[in-house]
Enzyme design. Structure first.
Site, PDB file in Angstrom:
ATOM      1  N   SER A   1       0.844  -1.201   0.000  1.00  0.00           N
ATOM      2  CA  SER A   1       0.000   0.000   0.000  1.00  0.00           C
ATOM      3  C   SER A   1       0.875   1.244   0.000  1.00  0.00           C
ATOM      4  CB  SER A   1      -0.919  -0.006   1.228  1.00  0.00           C
ATOM      5  OG  SER A   1      -1.620   1.215   1.254  1.00  0.00           O
TER       6      SER A   1
ATOM      7  N   HIS B   1      -1.126  -1.214  -4.340  1.00  0.00           N
ATOM      8  CA  HIS B   1      -2.418  -0.894  -3.730  1.00  0.00           C
ATOM      9  C   HIS B   1      -2.475   0.615  -3.473  1.00  0.00           C
ATOM     10  CE1 HIS B   1      -6.058  -1.861  -1.383  1.00  0.00           C
ATOM     11  NE2 HIS B   1      -5.666  -0.892  -0.571  1.00  0.00           N
TER      12      HIS B   1
ATOM     13  N   ASP C   1      -4.750   3.843  -2.140  1.00  0.00           N
ATOM     14  CA  ASP C   1      -5.893   4.201  -1.291  1.00  0.00           C
ATOM     15  C   ASP C   1      -6.382   5.613  -1.565  1.00  0.00           C
ATOM     16  OD1 ASP C   1      -6.166   1.843   0.401  1.00  0.00           O
ATOM     17  OD2 ASP C   1      -4.172   2.360   1.143  1.00  0.00           O
TER      18      ASP C   1
HETATM   19  C1  DX5 Z   1      -6.666   1.805   5.250  1.00  0.00           C
HETATM   20  C2  DX5 Z   1      -6.151   1.489   3.857  1.00  0.00           C
HETATM   21  C3  DX5 Z   1      -5.069   0.493   3.841  1.00  0.00           C
HETATM   22  C4  DX5 Z   1      -3.795   0.954   4.505  1.00  0.00           C
HETATM   23  C5  DX5 Z   1      -3.096  -0.257   5.056  1.00  0.00           C
HETATM   24  O1  DX5 Z   1      -7.783   2.600   5.169  1.00  0.00           O
HETATM   25  O2  DX5 Z   1      -7.202   0.990   3.056  1.00  0.00           O
HETATM   26  O3  DX5 Z   1      -4.777   0.039   2.519  1.00  0.00           O
HETATM   27  O4  DX5 Z   1      -2.925   1.640   3.642  1.00  0.00           O
HETATM   28  O5  DX5 Z   1      -2.013   0.167   5.799  1.00  0.00           O
HETATM   29  P1  DX5 Z   1      -1.339  -0.760   6.919  1.00  0.00           P
HETATM   30  O6  DX5 Z   1      -0.837  -1.967   6.188  1.00  0.00           O
HETATM   31  O7  DX5 Z   1      -0.267   0.107   7.459  1.00  0.00           O
HETATM   32  O8  DX5 Z   1      -2.407  -1.100   7.918  1.00  0.00           O
HETATM   33 ZN    ZN Z   2      -6.679   0.015   1.073  1.00  0.00          ZN
END
Ligand code: DX5
Ligand code: ZN
Length: 222
Positions: free
Chosen positions: A9, A34, A36
């Site tokens: 992400s 990924h 966001d």
């Molecule tokens: C949260 C996002 C995730 C986030 C995950 O709202 O959808 O994709 O970036 O980050 P980590 O892996 O740090 O929990």
């Molecule tokens: Zn996400």
């Protein structure tokens, strides 16, 4: 059984060195990027939109998995597809006409994903599962990286796996939030296909080695 996918992400990347971070993922064993997208309305945070995704797309050598945490996502599906999204995931909680929205995504040629917040039961997707390419189970409350994994996600994975098997559908199960080396194996054994990892990858001393270690776990569910 096909090998699981790892989707770092980018939210957890260092944006002052975004080019290098993208390159790192390109060089790694990761499968997808990924991304966001947050609008400050569906979730209490604002991140980035089409403009940044287009820039990432120019460098990325792997498919872009775009997670829309926005209200009225149906208005922007075409736009995200145009800047390079290969997977477009909308939230069940943001889509009163989910069937229509899922088909709208598929018509652009992208894979259609549906994300469920931690409190939303997987059963709400029972009558649509065959039309969905990917279900993203949120294992944190969406809005921020670096949060603690919600352990009840494990039983949701098992239930969803059963639902997918009953429908004989090729739907992928993606887990998003608080994923890292400490829980990856349990998630894979419960039936996950795609692991999203933000802070556990970009916060690691050696992100590439962490991606490789996440990729190396075996899947043993039947
Ligand atoms: C949260 C996002 C995730 C986030 C995950 O709202 O959808 O994709 O970036 O980050 P980590 O892996 O740090 O929990
Ligand atoms: Zn996400």
């Amino acid at each position: 059984m096909e090998k699981h996918k790892i989707a770092p992400s980018v939210l957890a990347a260092d944006f002052t060195r975004l080019g290098e971070e993208i390159d790192l993922v390109n060089q790694s064993e990761a499968d997808w990027f990924h991304l966001d997208v947050m609008d400050g309305r569906f979730v209490p945070n604002i991140t980035f939109g089409m403009f940044i995704i287009e820039a990432i797309h120019k460098m990325a050598q792997k498919p872009l998995d775009v997670h829309l945490m926005i209200v009225e996502p149906e208005k922007y599906i075409e736009a995200f597809r145009q800047v390079g999204a290969e997977v477009i995931t909308v939230h069940y909680e943001a889509c009163p006409h989910l069937h229509r929205t899922v088909h709208q995504i598929r018509e652009t040629g992208a894979m259609a994903g549906v994300a469920l917040n931690p409190h939303t039961p997987v059963q709400v997707l029972e009558d649509l599962i065959e039309d969905i390419d990917l279900v993203c189970l949120m294992s944190v409350n969406p809005g921020f990286g670096g949060q603690k994994f919600i352990y009840q996600t494990l039983s949701k994975i098992r239930k969803l796996r059963e639902m997918i098997a009953t429908a004989n559908a090729p739907t992928l199960i993606e887990i998003d939030g608080g994923v890292g080396l400490q829980n990856a194996e349990a998630l894979l054994q419960a039936g996950a296909d795609v692991l999203v990892a933000g802070s556990s990858v970009f916060g690691a001393k050696d992100p590439k080695a962490t991606i490789a270690a996440l990729k190396a776990f075996e899947r043993k569910f039947s």
